[in-house]
Design a protein around this motif. Structure first.
Motif, PDB file in Angstrom:
ATOM      1  N   ARG A  55       0.829  -1.212   0.000  1.00  0.00           N
ATOM      2  CA  ARG A  55       0.000   0.000   0.000  1.00  0.00           C
ATOM      3  C   ARG A  55       0.862   1.261   0.000  1.00  0.00           C
ATOM      4  O   ARG A  55       0.510   2.261  -0.631  1.00  0.00           O
ATOM      5  CB  ARG A  55      -0.955   0.027   1.195  1.00  0.00           C
ATOM      6  N   LEU A  56       2.002   1.223   0.684  1.00  0.00           N
ATOM      7  CA  LEU A  56       2.907   2.365   0.692  1.00  0.00           C
ATOM      8  C   LEU A  56       3.440   2.646  -0.715  1.00  0.00           C
ATOM      9  O   LEU A  56       3.470   3.805  -1.161  1.00  0.00           O
ATOM     10  CB  LEU A  56       4.064   2.125   1.659  1.00  0.00           C
ATOM     11  N   GLU A  57       3.817   1.596  -1.421  1.00  0.00           N
ATOM     12  CA  GLU A  57       4.280   1.769  -2.797  1.00  0.00           C
ATOM     13  C   GLU A  57       3.165   2.338  -3.676  1.00  0.00           C
ATOM     14  O   GLU A  57       3.403   3.223  -4.502  1.00  0.00           O
ATOM     15  CB  GLU A  57       4.798   0.443  -3.352  1.00  0.00           C
ATOM     16  N   GLU A  58       1.947   1.841  -3.484  1.00  0.00           N
ATOM     17  CA  GLU A  58       0.800   2.368  -4.234  1.00  0.00           C
ATOM     18  C   GLU A  58       0.566   3.840  -3.900  1.00  0.00           C
ATOM     19  O   GLU A  58       0.292   4.650  -4.796  1.00  0.00           O
ATOM     20  CB  GLU A  58      -0.466   1.582  -3.902  1.00  0.00           C
ATOM     21  N   ALA A  59       0.664   4.180  -2.624  1.00  0.00           N
ATOM     22  CA  ALA A  59       0.428   5.559  -2.198  1.00  0.00           C
ATOM     23  C   ALA A  59       1.461   6.507  -2.796  1.00  0.00           C
ATOM     24  O   ALA A  59       1.113   7.598  -3.268  1.00  0.00           O
ATOM     25  CB  ALA A  59       0.430   5.650  -0.670  1.00  0.00           C
ATOM     26  N   ILE A  60       2.706   6.098  -2.798  1.00  0.00           N
ATOM     27  CA  ILE A  60       3.763   6.936  -3.381  1.00  0.00           C
ATOM     28  C   ILE A  60       3.498   7.145  -4.869  1.00  0.00           C
ATOM     29  O   ILE A  60       3.585   8.269  -5.372  1.00  0.00           O
ATOM     30  CB  ILE A  60       5.143   6.327  -3.118  1.00  0.00           C
ATOM     31  N   ALA A  61       3.162   6.083  -5.562  1.00  0.00           N
ATOM     32  CA  ALA A  61       2.876   6.194  -7.002  1.00  0.00           C
ATOM     33  C   ALA A  61       1.660   7.079  -7.236  1.00  0.00           C
ATOM     34  O   ALA A  61       1.644   7.912  -8.157  1.00  0.00           O
ATOM     35  CB  ALA A  61       2.653   4.805  -7.611  1.00  0.00           C
ATOM     36  N   TRP A  62       0.638   6.941  -6.389  1.00  0.00           N
ATOM     37  CA  TRP A  62      -0.571   7.746  -6.536  1.00  0.00           C
ATOM     38  C   TRP A  62      -0.265   9.230  -6.322  1.00  0.00           C
ATOM     39  O   TRP A  62      -0.719  10.091  -7.068  1.00  0.00           O
ATOM     40  CB  TRP A  62      -1.648   7.255  -5.570  1.00  0.00           C
ATOM     41  N   VAL A  63       0.505   9.529  -5.266  1.00  0.00           N
ATOM     42  CA  VAL A  63       0.867  10.934  -5.004  1.00  0.00           C
ATOM     43  C   VAL A  63       1.637  11.502  -6.180  1.00  0.00           C
ATOM     44  O   VAL A  63       1.357  12.607  -6.650  1.00  0.00           O
ATOM     45  CB  VAL A  63       1.669  11.064  -3.688  1.00  0.00           C
ATOM     46  N   ARG A  64       2.594  10.751  -6.685  1.00  0.00           N
ATOM     47  CA  ARG A  64       3.367  11.222  -7.839  1.00  0.00           C
ATOM     48  C   ARG A  64       2.472  11.475  -9.049  1.00  0.00           C
ATOM     49  O   ARG A  64       2.647  12.454  -9.767  1.00  0.00           O
ATOM     50  CB  ARG A  64       4.455  10.220  -8.192  1.00  0.00           C
ATOM     51  N   SER A  65       1.511  10.602  -9.284  1.00  0.00           N
ATOM     52  CA  SER A  65       0.652  10.747 -10.456  1.00  0.00           C
ATOM     53  C   SER A  65      -0.369  11.879 -10.295  1.00  0.00           C
ATOM     54  O   SER A  65      -0.922  12.345 -11.277  1.00  0.00           O
ATOM     55  CB  SER A  65      -0.067   9.442 -10.766  1.00  0.00           C
ATOM     56  N   ASN A  66      -0.603  12.314  -9.062  1.00  0.00           N
ATOM     57  CA  ASN A  66      -1.561  13.382  -8.801  1.00  0.00           C
ATOM     58  C   ASN A  66      -0.897  14.699  -8.406  1.00  0.00           C
ATOM     59  O   ASN A  66      -1.591  15.669  -8.091  1.00  0.00           O
ATOM     60  CB  ASN A  66      -2.541  12.959  -7.708  1.00  0.00           C
ATOM     61  N   ALA A  67       0.415  14.736  -8.436  1.00  0.00           N
ATOM     62  CA  ALA A  67       1.143  15.948  -8.056  1.00  0.00           C
ATOM     63  C   ALA A  67       0.990  17.025  -9.107  1.00  0.00           C
ATOM     64  O   ALA A  67       0.862  16.728 -10.301  1.00  0.00           O
ATOM     65  CB  ALA A  67       2.612  15.623  -7.838  1.00  0.00           C
ATOM     66  N   ILE A  68       1.019  18.247  -8.664  1.00  0.00           N
ATOM     67  CA  ILE A  68       0.970  19.374  -9.595  1.00  0.00           C
ATOM     68  C   ILE A  68       2.340  19.520 -10.222  1.00  0.00           C
ATOM     69  O   ILE A  68       3.346  19.546  -9.518  1.00  0.00           O
ATOM     70  CB  ILE A  68       0.580  20.645  -8.841  1.00  0.00           C
TER      71      ILE A  68
END
Length: 69
Positions: A55-68
């Motif tokens: 889940r941590l890996e997913e969260a990091i990827a999600w944050v990166r994909s949603n970053a401005i």
């Protein structure tokens, strides 16, 4: 924090912060936001480290994909 992505990972049996409190924070937060709930017996996820890590890996990827940009 919007428009900064807000990601949270929470254990089902967290002894410090009830799941209801995390859900209340997430309900008040603006998008983008995402909550991962991991079945684990304590705040440290000590009985379910593999799922926490996933889940941590997913969260990091999600944050990166949603970053401005």
């Amino acid at each position: 924090v919007a428009p900064t992505p807000l990601a949270a990972i929470h254990a089902t049996q967290d002894e410090f912060v009830p799941l209801s409190e995390v859900q209340a924070v997430m309900d008040r937060a603006r998008e983008p936001k995402k909550l991962w709930i991991v079945k684990a017996g304590n705040h440290r996820f000590s009985d379910n480290i593999p799922e926490f890590t996933q889940r941590l890996e997913e969260a990091i990827a999600w944050v990166r994909s949603n970053a401005i940009p």
